[in-house]
Design an enzyme around this catalytic site. Structure first.
Site, PDB file in Angstrom:
ATOM      1  N   ILE A  18      -7.651   6.683  -4.536  1.00 28.87           N
ATOM      2  CA  ILE A  18      -8.704   5.766  -5.356  1.00 28.87           C
ATOM      3  C   ILE A  18      -9.918   5.951  -4.267  1.00 28.87           C
ATOM      4  O   ILE A  18     -10.607   6.281  -5.122  1.00 28.87           O
ATOM      5  CB  ILE A  18      -8.210   4.543  -6.428  1.00 28.87           C
ATOM      6  CG1 ILE A  18      -6.974   5.606  -6.824  1.00 28.87           C
ATOM      7  CG2 ILE A  18      -9.282   4.011  -6.613  1.00 28.87           C
ATOM      8  CD1 ILE A  18      -7.016   3.841  -7.280  1.00 28.87           C
ATOM      9  N   ASN A  90     -11.450  -1.009  -1.266  1.00 20.00           N
ATOM     10  CA  ASN A  90     -10.042  -0.633  -2.122  1.00 20.00           C
ATOM     11  C   ASN A  90      -9.242  -0.220  -1.037  1.00 20.00           C
ATOM     12  O   ASN A  90      -7.592  -0.509  -1.566  1.00 20.00           O
ATOM     13  CB  ASN A  90     -10.766   1.294  -2.161  1.00 20.00           C
ATOM     14  CG  ASN A  90      -9.535   2.412  -2.184  1.00 20.00           C
ATOM     15  OD1 ASN A  90      -8.455   1.945  -3.193  1.00 20.00           O
ATOM     16  ND2 ASN A  90      -9.218   2.770  -1.689  1.00 20.00           N
ATOM     17  N   TYR A 153       2.821  -8.953  -4.193  1.00 24.10           N
ATOM     18  CA  TYR A 153       1.612  -8.033  -4.504  1.00 24.10           C
ATOM     19  C   TYR A 153       0.347  -8.316  -5.554  1.00 24.10           C
ATOM     20  O   TYR A 153      -1.440  -8.074  -5.516  1.00 24.10           O
ATOM     21  CB  TYR A 153       1.699  -7.152  -4.763  1.00 24.10           C
ATOM     22  CG  TYR A 153       0.818  -5.475  -5.045  1.00 24.10           C
ATOM     23  CD1 TYR A 153       0.685  -4.555  -3.968  1.00 24.10           C
ATOM     24  CD2 TYR A 153       1.377  -4.974  -6.827  1.00 24.10           C
ATOM     25  CE1 TYR A 153      -0.858  -3.795  -4.383  1.00 24.10           C
ATOM     26  CE2 TYR A 153      -0.782  -4.702  -6.640  1.00 24.10           C
ATOM     27  CZ  TYR A 153      -0.931  -3.276  -5.898  1.00 24.10           C
ATOM     28  OH  TYR A 153      -1.774  -2.566  -6.528  1.00 24.10           O
ATOM     29  N   LYS A 157      -3.881  -9.273  -5.470  1.00 24.48           N
ATOM     30  CA  LYS A 157      -4.140  -8.735  -6.079  1.00 24.48           C
ATOM     31  C   LYS A 157      -5.621  -9.821  -7.251  1.00 24.48           C
ATOM     32  O   LYS A 157      -6.569  -9.814  -8.046  1.00 24.48           O
ATOM     33  CB  LYS A 157      -4.074  -8.011  -7.276  1.00 24.48           C
ATOM     34  CG  LYS A 157      -3.640  -6.823  -6.776  1.00 24.48           C
ATOM     35  CD  LYS A 157      -4.390  -5.655  -4.976  1.00 24.48           C
ATOM     36  CE  LYS A 157      -3.966  -4.811  -4.869  1.00 24.48           C
ATOM     37  NZ  LYS A 157      -5.141  -4.052  -4.122  1.00 24.48           N
ATOM     38  N   ILE A 186      -2.144   4.341 -12.103  1.00 24.18           N
ATOM     39  CA  ILE A 186      -2.948   5.802 -10.818  1.00 24.18           C
ATOM     40  C   ILE A 186      -1.945   6.753 -10.517  1.00 24.18           C
ATOM     41  O   ILE A 186      -1.384   6.005 -10.110  1.00 24.18           O
ATOM     42  CB  ILE A 186      -4.179   5.172 -10.490  1.00 24.18           C
ATOM     43  CG1 ILE A 186      -4.701   4.271 -11.305  1.00 24.18           C
ATOM     44  CG2 ILE A 186      -5.098   6.455 -10.415  1.00 24.18           C
ATOM     45  CD1 ILE A 186      -4.985   4.980 -12.833  1.00 24.18           C
ATOM     46  N   THR A 188      -1.315   8.277  -7.597  1.00 23.05           N
ATOM     47  CA  THR A 188      -1.401   7.967  -5.841  1.00 23.05           C
ATOM     48  C   THR A 188      -0.458   8.383  -4.891  1.00 23.05           C
ATOM     49  O   THR A 188       1.283   7.558  -5.344  1.00 23.05           O
ATOM     50  CB  THR A 188      -2.449   7.104  -5.868  1.00 23.05           C
ATOM     51  OG1 THR A 188      -2.114   6.223  -5.494  1.00 23.05           O
ATOM     52  CG2 THR A 188      -3.481   7.297  -6.370  1.00 23.05           C
TER      53      THR A 188
HETATM   54  N1  NAP Z   1      -1.984   3.879  -7.722  1.00 20.31           N
HETATM   55  C1  NAP Z   1      -2.148   2.434  -8.413  1.00 20.31           C
HETATM   56  O1  NAP Z   1      -1.237   2.968  -9.847  1.00 20.31           O
HETATM   57  C2  NAP Z   1      -2.891   0.940  -8.319  1.00 20.31           C
HETATM   58  C3  NAP Z   1      -2.711   0.051  -9.575  1.00 20.31           C
HETATM   59  C4  NAP Z   1      -3.378  -1.167  -8.738  1.00 20.31           C
HETATM   60  C5  NAP Z   1      -4.062  -0.942  -8.150  1.00 20.31           C
HETATM   61  N2  NAP Z   1      -3.857  -0.055  -7.114  1.00 20.31           N
HETATM   62  C6  NAP Z   1      -4.937  -0.089  -5.468  1.00 20.31           C
HETATM   63  O2  NAP Z   1      -5.468   0.791  -5.348  1.00 20.31           O
HETATM   64  C7  NAP Z   1      -5.636   0.662  -4.094  1.00 20.31           C
HETATM   65  C8  NAP Z   1      -5.938   2.739  -3.323  1.00 20.31           C
HETATM   66  O3  NAP Z   1      -4.515   2.390  -3.232  1.00 20.31           O
HETATM   67  P1  NAP Z   1      -4.132   4.065  -4.213  1.00 20.31           P
HETATM   68  O4  NAP Z   1      -3.444   4.236  -5.521  1.00 20.31           O
HETATM   69  O5  NAP Z   1      -5.290   4.910  -4.036  1.00 20.31           O
HETATM   70  O6  NAP Z   1      -3.390   4.624  -2.467  1.00 20.31           O
HETATM   71  P2  NAP Z   1      -3.125   5.160  -1.464  1.00 20.31           P
HETATM   72  O7  NAP Z   1      -3.522   6.921  -1.745  1.00 20.31           O
HETATM   73  O8  NAP Z   1      -1.895   4.935  -1.167  1.00 20.31           O
HETATM   74  O9  NAP Z   1      -4.604   4.437  -0.608  1.00 20.31           O
HETATM   75  C9  NAP Z   1      -4.319   3.448  -0.229  1.00 20.31           C
HETATM   76  C10 NAP Z   1      -5.629   3.287   1.102  1.00 20.31           C
HETATM   77  O10 NAP Z   1      -5.531   2.190   1.660  1.00 20.31           O
HETATM   78  C11 NAP Z   1      -5.319   2.933   2.913  1.00 20.31           C
HETATM   79  N3  NAP Z   1      -5.054   1.333   3.730  1.00 20.31           N
HETATM   80  C12 NAP Z   1      -3.655   1.346   3.855  1.00 20.31           C
HETATM   81  N4  NAP Z   1      -4.098  -0.210   4.468  1.00 20.31           N
HETATM   82  C13 NAP Z   1      -4.918  -0.522   5.312  1.00 20.31           C
HETATM   83  C14 NAP Z   1      -5.605  -1.258   6.559  1.00 20.31           C
HETATM   84  N5  NAP Z   1      -4.659  -2.166   7.423  1.00 20.31           N
HETATM   85  N6  NAP Z   1      -6.482  -0.261   6.584  1.00 20.31           N
HETATM   86  C15 NAP Z   1      -7.594   0.117   6.592  1.00 20.31           C
HETATM   87  N7  NAP Z   1      -6.791   1.156   4.862  1.00 20.31           N
HETATM   88  C16 NAP Z   1      -5.363   1.138   4.760  1.00 20.31           C
HETATM   89  C17 NAP Z   1      -4.161   4.023   3.477  1.00 20.31           C
HETATM   90  O11 NAP Z   1      -5.021   4.925   4.517  1.00 20.31           O
HETATM   91  P3  NAP Z   1      -4.085   4.392   5.523  1.00 20.31           P
HETATM   92  O12 NAP Z   1      -2.412   4.391   5.585  1.00 20.31           O
HETATM   93  O13 NAP Z   1      -4.784   5.472   6.526  1.00 20.31           O
HETATM   94  O14 NAP Z   1      -4.690   3.432   6.449  1.00 20.31           O
HETATM   95  C18 NAP Z   1      -4.530   4.366   1.971  1.00 20.31           C
HETATM   96  O15 NAP Z   1      -5.811   5.511   2.777  1.00 20.31           O
HETATM   97  C19 NAP Z   1      -5.068  -0.088  -3.500  1.00 20.31           C
HETATM   98  O16 NAP Z   1      -5.500  -1.437  -3.167  1.00 20.31           O
HETATM   99  C20 NAP Z   1      -3.864  -0.510  -4.621  1.00 20.31           C
HETATM  100  O17 NAP Z   1      -3.591  -1.702  -4.283  1.00 20.31           O
HETATM  101  C21 NAP Z   1      -3.117   1.255  -7.157  1.00 20.31           C
END
Ligand code: NAP
Length: 255
Positions: A18, A90, A153, A157, A186, A188
Site C-alpha cells: 500500500i 503506513n 493487531y 489499529k 488488500i 499485498t
Molecule cells: N494488506 C492488508 O490486507 C491490510 C489490511 C489492513 C491494514 N493494512 C495495513 O497496511 C499497512 C501496509 O501493509 P501492506 O499490506 O502494504 O503490507 P507490506 O507490503 O508488508 O507493507 C508493510 C511495510 O511496512 C514496512 N515496515 C514494517 N515494519 C516496519 C518498521 N518497524 N519500520 C519501518 N517500516 C516498517 C515494511 O518494510 P520493511 O520490512 O523493509 O521495514 C513494508 O514495506 C500496514 O500498516 C498494515 O497493517 C494492510
C-alpha cells in the site's frame, strides 16, 4: 490531477504494498516522496521503479520503532526538502493467530511498531509540517469488526484510529488535519504472508460484498484524497476501503 505539485510527502513502509502504491499515485500527482522502511534493498528497488530519472524520490532506511531512526529520517527530509506537506504513517506489522499463542515478543513488536511507531512518526514529523499539512495513518478494518486471529493487531489499529482523533483535535489550531484509513483484505505481501495457501483469496473474497480482494492502488486513491486539499474539511475520521467487508454480509452469504 496534480494535487501534490511541489509538495513533499513522507511514506513509512513505502517500499512495498500500500505504501508503494501510494508513492506511485502521489508522484503521478506531482509530489516529492520520501520512502522509509527497514530494508535498504527494497527501498532502492522501489525508488528505481518509481523514479528512474531520479530527483523526486528519496529513500531513508529507518525502523519506526527506533526513535533515533526517526530523528535521522526527519533530519534527512529537512536537508533534502526543508519541510513536509503530508505524512502517510503506513508502516505496520501483523502477527496472526489465537491470542493465547501470541508470544510476549510478538505482542511487544506489534505495539512498538503499530502504536508507538505511528505516535512517534507524527510527533517527530510535526516540526517539519506547515499550515495546511495532513497526516494519514494506516489503521485496518479489524478495528471495526472482530477477527479471532487478530486480537493484538486489531487493538493496535484501534489505537491508530484513536490517535488520529486526538491528534486531529490537538493539531487543528496549527492548520493540520489527521485522519486514518482502514484497508480491508488488500492483496499485498502482508496479506499473502498472513493468509498462505491456494484457498485464502477465494475464502476472503467471499466475505466481501464487492466480491474480491482489494488492490493497493484502491487504498492509495483514498490516502491521496485524505492527504490532499480535497479533504480540507475532513479531520479525525477513518475512511474504510474494504469493498463493504465491515458494512454488510455479501448477497448470497446471508443464510
Ligand atoms: N494488506 C492488508 O490486507 C491490510 C489490511 C489492513 C491494514 N493494512 C495495513 O497496511 C499497512 C501496509 O501493509 P501492506 O499490506 O502494504 O503490507 P507490506 O507490503 O508488508 O507493507 C508493510 C511495510 O511496512 C514496512 N515496515 C514494517 N515494519 C516496519 C518498521 N518497524 N519500520 C519501518 N517500516 C516498517 C515494511 O518494510 P520493511 O520490512 O523493509 O521495514 C513494508 O514495506 C500496514 O500498516 C498494515 O497493517 C494492510
Amino acid at each position: 490531477m496534480e494535487r501534490f505539485t511541489n509538495k513533499t510527502v513522507l511514506i513509512t513502509g513505502g517500499a512495498t504494498g500500500i505504501g508503494l502504491a501510494t508513492a506511485r499515485r502521489l508522484l503521478e500527482e506531482g509530489a516529492y516522496v520520501v520512502l522509509a522502511g527497514r530494508r535498504p534493498e527494497r527501498l532502492e528497488a522501489a525508488a528505481r521503479a518509481l523514479d528512474a530519472d531520479g530527483g523526486r524520490v528519496a529513500t531513508v532506511p529507518a525502523d519506526v520503532a527506533e526513535p533515533t531512526d526517526l530523528d535521522r529520517l526527519m533530519r534527512r527530509i529537512e536537508t533534502w526538502r526543508g519541510g513536509l506537506n503530508a505524512v502517510f504513517a503506513n508502516a505496520g506489522v501483523g502477527v496472526f493467530g489465537p491470542s493465547g499463542q501470541l508470544s510476549a515478543d510478538d505482542l511487544d513488536r506489534i505495539l512498538d511498531v503499530n502504536v508507538k511507531g505511528v505516535f512517534r512518526t507524527v510527533r517527530k514529523a510535526l516540526p517539519l509540517m506547515g499550515d495546511g499539512g495532513a497526516f494519514v495513518l494506516n489503521a485496518s478494518w479489524t478495528l471495526h469488526r472482530g477477527l479471532p486471529v487478530a486480537a493484538a493487531y486489531a487493538a493496535s489499529k484501534a489505537a491508530v484510529h484513536n490517535l488520529a482523533r486526538t491528534f486531529a483535535a490537538e493539531l487543528a489550531p496549527a492548520g493540520i488535519r489527521v485522519n486514518s484509513v482502514s484497508p480491508g483484505y488488500i492483496d499485498t505481501e502482508m496479506y499473502r504472508a498472513a493468509n498462505p495457501g491456494p484457498d485464502a483469496e477465494a475464502r476472503d473474497a467471499a466475505q466481501v460484498p464487492l466480491g474480491a480482494l482489494g488492490h493497493p492502488d484502491e487504498v492509495a486513491a483514498a490516502v491521496a484524497f485524505l492527504a490532499s486539499d480535497d479533504a480540507a474539511y475532513i479531520t479525525g475520521q477513518d475512511l474504510i476501503v474494504d469493498g463493504g467487508l465491515v458494512a454488510a454480509v455479501p448477497t448470497g452469504a446471508e443464510k
